[in-house]
Motif scaffolding. Structure first.
Motif, PDB file in Angstrom:
ATOM      1  N   VAL A  79       0.832  -1.209   0.000  1.00 43.37           N
ATOM      2  CA  VAL A  79       0.000   0.000   0.000  1.00 43.37           C
ATOM      3  C   VAL A  79       0.863   1.253   0.000  1.00 43.37           C
ATOM      4  N   LEU A  80       1.947   1.249   0.769  1.00 46.42           N
ATOM      5  CA  LEU A  80       2.787   2.442   0.897  1.00 46.42           C
ATOM      6  C   LEU A  80       3.785   2.604  -0.244  1.00 46.42           C
ATOM      7  N   HIS A  81       4.363   1.486  -0.705  1.00 49.57           N
ATOM      8  CA  HIS A  81       5.513   1.577  -1.605  1.00 49.57           C
ATOM      9  C   HIS A  81       5.334   0.863  -2.941  1.00 49.57           C
ATOM     10  N   GLY A  82       4.225   0.137  -3.131  1.00 51.42           N
ATOM     11  CA  GLY A  82       4.089  -0.640  -4.351  1.00 51.42           C
ATOM     12  C   GLY A  82       4.978  -1.880  -4.309  1.00 51.42           C
ATOM     13  N   TYR A  83       5.272  -2.417  -5.490  1.00 44.16           N
ATOM     14  CA  TYR A  83       6.071  -3.641  -5.581  1.00 44.16           C
ATOM     15  C   TYR A  83       7.508  -3.333  -5.984  1.00 44.16           C
ATOM     16  N   PRO A  84       8.457  -4.153  -5.523  1.00 42.47           N
ATOM     17  CA  PRO A  84       9.859  -3.960  -5.926  1.00 42.47           C
ATOM     18  C   PRO A  84      10.072  -4.397  -7.371  1.00 42.47           C
ATOM     19  N   HIS A  85      11.204  -4.073  -7.924  1.00 41.83           N
ATOM     20  CA  HIS A  85      11.490  -4.375  -9.321  1.00 41.83           C
ATOM     21  C   HIS A  85      12.440  -5.553  -9.498  1.00 41.83           C
ATOM     22  N   THR A  86      12.642  -6.303  -8.414  1.00 42.67           N
ATOM     23  CA  THR A  86      13.440  -7.524  -8.519  1.00 42.67           C
ATOM     24  C   THR A  86      13.073  -8.462  -7.379  1.00 42.67           C
ATOM     25  N   ALA A  87      13.232  -9.752  -7.635  1.00 43.18           N
ATOM     26  CA  ALA A  87      13.010 -10.769  -6.605  1.00 43.18           C
ATOM     27  C   ALA A  87      14.330 -11.281  -6.053  1.00 43.18           C
ATOM     28  N   LEU A  88      15.418 -10.608  -6.407  1.00 48.55           N
ATOM     29  CA  LEU A  88      16.755 -11.042  -6.007  1.00 48.55           C
ATOM     30  C   LEU A  88      17.384 -10.025  -5.057  1.00 48.55           C
ATOM     31  N   GLY A  89      18.197 -10.538  -4.154  1.00 53.35           N
ATOM     32  CA  GLY A  89      18.947  -9.675  -3.260  1.00 53.35           C
ATOM     33  C   GLY A  89      20.210  -9.162  -3.915  1.00 53.35           C
ATOM     34  N   PRO A  90      20.970  -8.334  -3.205  1.00 59.31           N
ATOM     35  CA  PRO A  90      22.230  -7.793  -3.754  1.00 59.31           C
ATOM     36  C   PRO A  90      23.218  -8.881  -4.161  1.00 59.31           C
ATOM     37  N   ASP A  91      23.103 -10.056  -3.510  1.00 62.22           N
ATOM     38  CA  ASP A  91      24.018 -11.160  -3.833  1.00 62.22           C
ATOM     39  C   ASP A  91      23.499 -12.033  -4.967  1.00 62.22           C
ATOM     40  N   GLY A  92      22.367 -11.650  -5.565  1.00 59.86           N
ATOM     41  CA  GLY A  92      21.810 -12.418  -6.673  1.00 59.86           C
ATOM     42  C   GLY A  92      20.995 -13.622  -6.260  1.00 59.86           C
ATOM     43  N   GLN A  93      20.754 -13.791  -4.941  1.00 56.47           N
ATOM     44  CA  GLN A  93      19.985 -14.918  -4.430  1.00 56.47           C
ATOM     45  C   GLN A  93      18.525 -14.504  -4.183  1.00 56.47           C
ATOM     46  N   PRO A  94      17.600 -15.468  -4.236  1.00 58.77           N
ATOM     47  CA  PRO A  94      16.190 -15.153  -3.971  1.00 58.77           C
ATOM     48  C   PRO A  94      16.004 -14.564  -2.574  1.00 58.77           C
ATOM     49  N   VAL A  95      15.158 -13.556  -2.463  1.00 59.24           N
ATOM     50  CA  VAL A  95      14.843 -12.952  -1.170  1.00 59.24           C
ATOM     51  C   VAL A  95      13.323 -12.825  -1.023  1.00 59.24           C
ATOM     52  N   GLN A  96      12.884 -12.761   0.230  1.00 55.50           N
ATOM     53  CA  GLN A  96      11.467 -12.551   0.494  1.00 55.50           C
ATOM     54  C   GLN A  96      11.101 -11.116   0.120  1.00 55.50           C
ATOM     55  N   THR A  97      10.094 -10.994  -0.757  1.00 52.47           N
ATOM     56  CA  THR A  97       9.625  -9.672  -1.176  1.00 52.47           C
ATOM     57  C   THR A  97       8.109  -9.660  -1.217  1.00 52.47           C
ATOM     58  N   SER A  98       7.557  -8.469  -1.356  1.00 53.98           N
ATOM     59  CA  SER A  98       6.102  -8.333  -1.450  1.00 53.98           C
ATOM     60  C   SER A  98       5.551  -8.893  -2.755  1.00 53.98           C
ATOM     61  N   LEU A  99       6.423  -9.264  -3.694  1.00 57.80           N
ATOM     62  CA  LEU A  99       5.955  -9.881  -4.942  1.00 57.80           C
ATOM     63  C   LEU A  99       5.251 -11.209  -4.694  1.00 57.80           C
ATOM     64  N   ALA A 100       5.454 -11.794  -3.523  1.00 58.19           N
ATOM     65  CA  ALA A 100       4.791 -13.050  -3.188  1.00 58.19           C
ATOM     66  C   ALA A 100       3.322 -12.839  -2.820  1.00 58.19           C
ATOM     67  N   PHE A 101       2.905 -11.584  -2.654  1.00 55.93           N
ATOM     68  CA  PHE A 101       1.560 -11.273  -2.185  1.00 55.93           C
ATOM     69  C   PHE A 101       0.747 -10.623  -3.299  1.00 55.93           C
ATOM     70  N   TYR A 102      -0.424 -11.176  -3.535  1.00 55.08           N
ATOM     71  CA  TYR A 102      -1.246 -10.802  -4.684  1.00 55.08           C
ATOM     72  C   TYR A 102      -1.855  -9.403  -4.510  1.00 55.08           C
ATOM     73  N   PRO A 103      -2.183  -8.715  -5.600  1.00 57.45           N
ATOM     74  CA  PRO A 103      -2.425  -7.258  -5.535  1.00 57.45           C
ATOM     75  C   PRO A 103      -3.845  -6.786  -5.251  1.00 57.45           C
ATOM     76  N   LEU A 104      -4.869  -7.628  -5.399  1.00 56.81           N
ATOM     77  CA  LEU A 104      -6.230  -7.094  -5.313  1.00 56.81           C
ATOM     78  C   LEU A 104      -6.541  -6.552  -3.921  1.00 56.81           C
ATOM     79  N   TYR A 105      -6.219  -7.299  -2.872  1.00 57.71           N
ATOM     80  CA  TYR A 105      -6.533  -6.849  -1.518  1.00 57.71           C
ATOM     81  C   TYR A 105      -5.812  -5.547  -1.161  1.00 57.71           C
ATOM     82  N   PRO A 106      -4.493  -5.446  -1.345  1.00 59.82           N
ATOM     83  CA  PRO A 106      -3.854  -4.161  -1.019  1.00 59.82           C
ATOM     84  C   PRO A 106      -4.335  -3.005  -1.895  1.00 59.82           C
TER      85      PRO A 106
END
Length: 411
Positions: A79-106
């Motif tokens: 709600v505050l910041h929208g979605y990030p533009h990558t699913a990877l961390g600085p080290d190139g590994q998968p990280v937990q992001t808000s992309l895992a959460f679907y958009p209709l409710y927010p």
């Protein structure tokens, strides 16, 4: 004549008023549980990376602080910041992001927040509470159409007093998901195939369970073919084209959000990438997390797991259960199978199983006499009492952030 019409209208709407009364009373009880348990909530340590905190809550905690714990913080982030533009961390590994959460409710929460000027800690739980009211009304109508109003009211009562039912009034997607599932099943039940597209598409933007509705469409289609071959449906032809189109819509809706994540991030597998960072994730139903859990638990766990599956299969194969109709029966079988194949053994299972609400019909079978009706009501009373006790436990142990290990409970 006018008074007669009013009486008819009143009798038509009275069951829905009772459903809303059950919902309101049960939500009030859950609210008391949350307020009392909130006293034990602690501040999230800044060093704790395993818990995503968008906005720190007040300590001592209020109802609104508890109602935006856990996944609600991710929705607040969206709600505050929208979605990030990558699913990877600085080290190139998968990280937990808000992309895992679907958009209709927010998105709904953001629109309500802009219209009212209120922040997410008030808007999110309120939106969920109102959607939950609509959801139980639709559940009632769906079940009443299949098995009658009396049993439908009992199903709603058990749903509202289930262990994880407080999730219907916190900033989670269960209320919206339940509303869309019940609406889709009811429209399918009434053979309104064109309108069924709407809740299916919306569900594809709410929860990753749309594929289960594809299975229900197949069951519904198969039953219509079987009925037509036996000369039923008054000779009405099976609309293969419309049902085939509905099946394709359900399958396409399953891929909607993963595809949109690919567009947002420029990473084709962005959704699966971020999901890999969550405990218990599996990219294939051929490797269910439950099997991994049993593998380290010894032979007793395997035996118990097999017994549960066999018992479930035997119950769901009974003629009285299949008589629920292909929509309720198909959803219960397919959804429970989906949960087993795709989710891990965590406390989240209790809220996931709210969506398996038709299974409550097993606990409230048809009653053809006063004695059986009284016995059924006694069983429901016991189940309600047990449900409320377990609700308190769920709120205290899983929802409230209390104690040093709260970040590992995965509510």
């Amino acid at each position: 004549m006018l008074s007669s019409d009013r009486a008819v209208a009143a009798s038509r709407w009275r069951p829905y008023a009772v459903v809303l009364a059950v919902y309101a009373l049960s939500r009030a009880v859950s609210a008391v549980f949350i307020v009392v348990a909130a006293r034990a909530q602690v501040a999230v340590p800044a060093s704790l990376s395993s818990y995503h905190q968008t906005v720190p809550g007040q300590i001592p905690a209020r109802y609104r602080d508890v109602a935006v714990n856990w996944d609600a913080q991710w929705y607040w982030d969206i709600v505050l910041h929208g979605y990030p533009h990558t699913a990877l961390g600085p080290d190139g590994q998968p990280v937990q992001t808000s992309l895992a959460f679907y958009p209709l409710y927010p998105t709904l929460c953001r629109l309500v927040g802009r219209a009212t000027g209120l922040d997410f800690s008030l808007v999110g739980p309120t939106v969920s509470l109102l959607l939950g009211a609509a959801a139980v009304l639709m559940v009632y109508r769906l079940v009443a159409t299949a098995v009658g109003a009396d049993r439908a009211l009992l199903v709603v009562t058990l749903l509202c007093t289930a262990m994880a039912a407080p999730v219907l009034q916190i900033a989670y997607t269960e209320s919206l998901g339940l509303l869309l599932v019940a609406t889709a099943l009811h429209l399918l039940q009434r053979r309104r195939y064109g309108w069924t597209v709407v809740p299916i598409v919306l569900l594809g933007l709410t929860r990753n369970i749309t594929v289960v509705l594809a299975a229900v469409v197949l069951v519904h289609w198969a039953v219509r073919i079987h009925t037509a071959r036996r000369g039923g449906d008054d000779g009405e032809r099976v609309p293969h084209l419309r049902l085939g189109g509905l099946l394709l819509v359900a399958l396409a809706a399953t891929a909607t959000w993963p595809a949109l994540v690919g567009v947002i991030t420029g990473e084709a597998n962005g959704y699966l990438t971020t999901m890999k960072a969550w405990p218990g994730f599996t990219s294939s139903p051929l490797h269910p997390p439950w099997v991994q859990a049993f593998a380290g638990a010894g032979p007793v766990a395997w035996v118990l797991g097999i017994l549960v599956v066999v018992a479930f299969a035997l119950v769901m194969s009974r003629p009285s259960v299949r008589a629920w109709g292909p929509e309720l029966w198909g959803w219960t079988v397919a959804y429970c199978g989906y949960v087993v194949l795709t989710t891990s053994a965590s406390s989240s299972i209790f809220r996931y199983l709210l969506m398996a609400f038709p299974f409550a019909l097993v606990l409230v079978p048809a009653a053809d006499g006063p004695d059986r009706v009284r016995r059924r009501l006694a069983v429901v009373a016991v189940l309600v009492a047990v449900g409320l006790v377990t609700q308190w436990y769920w709120v205290r142990e899983f929802l409230v952030l209390a104690g040093p290990n709260f970040a590992y409970l995965f509510p």
